[in-house]
Design a protein around this motif. Sequence first.
Motif, PDB file in Angstrom:
ATOM      1  N   THR A 107      24.229  36.600 -28.728  1.00  7.75           N
ATOM      2  CA  THR A 107      24.221  36.500 -27.364  1.00  7.75           C
ATOM      3  C   THR A 107      23.413  37.472 -26.635  1.00  7.75           C
ATOM      4  N   LEU A 108      23.737  38.616 -26.919  1.00  3.04           N
ATOM      5  CA  LEU A 108      23.117  39.676 -26.271  1.00  3.04           C
ATOM      6  C   LEU A 108      21.535  39.595 -26.505  1.00  3.04           C
ATOM      7  N   LYS A 109      21.203  39.097 -27.754  1.00  6.31           N
ATOM      8  CA  LYS A 109      19.641  38.872 -28.122  1.00  6.31           C
ATOM      9  C   LYS A 109      18.996  37.881 -27.028  1.00  6.31           C
ATOM     10  N   SER A 110      20.166  36.761 -27.054  1.00  4.65           N
ATOM     11  CA  SER A 110      19.363  35.800 -26.130  1.00  4.65           C
ATOM     12  C   SER A 110      19.193  36.233 -24.693  1.00  4.65           C
ATOM     13  N   VAL A 111      20.118  37.016 -24.141  1.00  3.99           N
ATOM     14  CA  VAL A 111      19.947  37.671 -22.847  1.00  3.99           C
ATOM     15  C   VAL A 111      18.685  38.569 -22.737  1.00  3.99           C
ATOM     16  N   HIS A 112      18.546  39.102 -23.811  1.00  6.91           N
ATOM     17  CA  HIS A 112      17.055  40.042 -23.772  1.00  6.91           C
ATOM     18  C   HIS A 112      15.863  39.048 -24.031  1.00  6.91           C
ATOM     19  N   LEU A 113      15.847  37.796 -24.505  1.00  3.65           N
ATOM     20  CA  LEU A 113      14.798  37.202 -24.804  1.00  3.65           C
ATOM     21  C   LEU A 113      14.425  35.775 -23.926  1.00  3.65           C
ATOM     22  N   THR A 114      15.667  35.346 -23.379  1.00  2.00           N
ATOM     23  CA  THR A 114      15.592  34.043 -22.704  1.00  2.00           C
ATOM     24  C   THR A 114      14.664  34.144 -21.379  1.00  2.00           C
ATOM     25  N   GLY A 115      13.822  33.285 -21.217  1.00  2.00           N
ATOM     26  CA  GLY A 115      13.045  33.423 -20.066  1.00  2.00           C
ATOM     27  C   GLY A 115      11.554  34.312 -20.147  1.00  2.00           C
ATOM     28  N   HIS A 116      11.597  34.730 -21.387  1.00  9.38           N
ATOM     29  CA  HIS A 116      10.266  35.610 -21.674  1.00  9.38           C
ATOM     30  C   HIS A 116       9.399  34.673 -22.361  1.00  9.38           C
ATOM     31  N   PRO A 117       8.087  34.483 -21.956  1.00 13.20           N
ATOM     32  CA  PRO A 117       7.103  33.485 -22.405  1.00 13.20           C
ATOM     33  C   PRO A 117       6.637  33.733 -23.692  1.00 13.20           C
ATOM     34  N   GLY A 131      12.900  37.680 -12.394  1.00  8.40           N
ATOM     35  CA  GLY A 131      12.393  36.976 -13.376  1.00  8.40           C
ATOM     36  C   GLY A 131      13.036  35.392 -13.499  1.00  8.40           C
ATOM     37  N   GLN A 132      12.088  34.206 -13.491  1.00  6.20           N
ATOM     38  CA  GLN A 132      12.391  33.155 -13.314  1.00  6.20           C
ATOM     39  C   GLN A 132      13.431  32.422 -14.417  1.00  6.20           C
ATOM     40  N   GLY A 133      13.531  33.054 -15.601  1.00  2.00           N
ATOM     41  CA  GLY A 133      14.085  32.538 -16.712  1.00  2.00           C
ATOM     42  C   GLY A 133      15.148  33.436 -16.915  1.00  2.00           C
ATOM     43  N   ASP A 134      15.900  34.052 -16.080  1.00  2.00           N
ATOM     44  CA  ASP A 134      17.023  34.915 -16.296  1.00  2.00           C
ATOM     45  C   ASP A 134      18.256  33.933 -17.129  1.00  2.00           C
ATOM     46  N   TYR A 135      18.671  34.525 -17.759  1.00  2.00           N
ATOM     47  CA  TYR A 135      19.854  34.200 -18.594  1.00  2.00           C
ATOM     48  C   TYR A 135      21.107  34.044 -17.401  1.00  2.00           C
ATOM     49  N   PHE A 136      21.307  34.933 -16.803  1.00  2.00           N
ATOM     50  CA  PHE A 136      22.364  35.004 -15.821  1.00  2.00           C
ATOM     51  C   PHE A 136      22.355  34.538 -14.546  1.00  2.00           C
ATOM     52  N   PHE A 137      21.104  34.738 -13.681  1.00  2.29           N
ATOM     53  CA  PHE A 137      20.982  34.433 -12.436  1.00  2.29           C
ATOM     54  C   PHE A 137      19.613  33.432 -12.456  1.00  2.29           C
ATOM     55  N   THR A 138      20.090  32.291 -11.524  1.00  4.33           N
ATOM     56  CA  THR A 138      18.946  31.324 -11.219  1.00  4.33           C
ATOM     57  C   THR A 138      17.649  31.718 -10.353  1.00  4.33           C
ATOM     58  N   PRO A 139      16.613  31.205 -10.451  1.00  2.55           N
ATOM     59  CA  PRO A 139      15.704  31.424  -9.369  1.00  2.55           C
ATOM     60  C   PRO A 139      16.202  31.161  -7.929  1.00  2.55           C
ATOM     61  N   ALA A 140      16.775  30.315  -7.568  1.00  8.51           N
ATOM     62  CA  ALA A 140      17.543  30.041  -6.526  1.00  8.51           C
ATOM     63  C   ALA A 140      18.367  31.349  -5.903  1.00  8.51           C
ATOM     64  N   GLY A 141      18.683  32.224  -6.791  1.00  7.25           N
ATOM     65  CA  GLY A 141      19.512  33.512  -6.135  1.00  7.25           C
ATOM     66  C   GLY A 141      18.433  34.503  -5.653  1.00  7.25           C
TER      67      GLY A 141
END
Length: 284
Positions: free
Chosen positions: A162-172, A231-241
């Motif tokens: 999960t922590l790895k996903s937090v660091h990689l999610t949203g990065h192209p 960052g538009q692909g944030d694991y925790f927080f949406t672009p709407a935020g």
Amino acid sequence: MTSFRTVSAGGLEIFYREAGRPGAPKVLLLGGSAAASYQFRCLLPALADRFHLLAVDYPGFGNSESPDPAGWDYTFDSLTEIVDEALLAIGFTGPMGLYLQGHGGPIGNRLISLHPDWLQWQIIQNANSYDEGFTPIWEHVRNGFWTTRDTAPVEALLAPQTLKSVHLTGHPDPARISPDSWNLELRHLTRPWAREVQLDLLYDYRTNAARYAAWQRRFRRDQPKTLVLWGQGDYFFTPAGGEAYLRDLPDARLIRLDSGHYALEDRLQEIVAEIKSFYHDVIR
């Protein structure tokens, strides 16, 4: 060059990184990773030619002392008190910019309530202040953990994958994200009480959500000069935020980054350029 120091605050040894020339415009960096100020390791020297910068490791984070949670309350109020005492001891006070990321958002907002005259401008990078900012990842936290404090539904958030996903999610381009970023965080989580610390703060995060309305009222009233880097692909927080800040701060500058929660890992130069441009155009 970046300097690495400690200061005594609340009876604890608190680690901080400092860069830039004293007397230059101040910027306080408040982040959210368990590795703490490590996430600013590249931003500090990149801005040191223009600003005097300081990044603090909270108790239980990074290289700061980690008291046993059985005798020390890991809450956002407590972390803010320690940051405040550390800044006063260092002498890093007065009008400044605040870079708020992740956990740094609620800590920074509390610090501003203690010292409203300190806030000259703010950089908000994936630090949430709105209900619509939560991704579905928070469902079990908000609807389970916050009401029952049963850790079972949220233990997976501290799992290595999960922590790895937090660091990689949203990065192209994941190849641009150094594995050191999540491996160092995992290493910090092996320290005594480290998992309990993070779970205590995750439970206390409910107090942040309860304060969103008050923080939004302050935004509308004070209209602080604000640069939002999201960052538009944030694991925790949406672009709407990120977009929501414009509702209360219509003059804020919003930069939508093709990145994730830790946007400094692959958008450093873009972020540096935006900060310097914003300061030149709006603050100076």
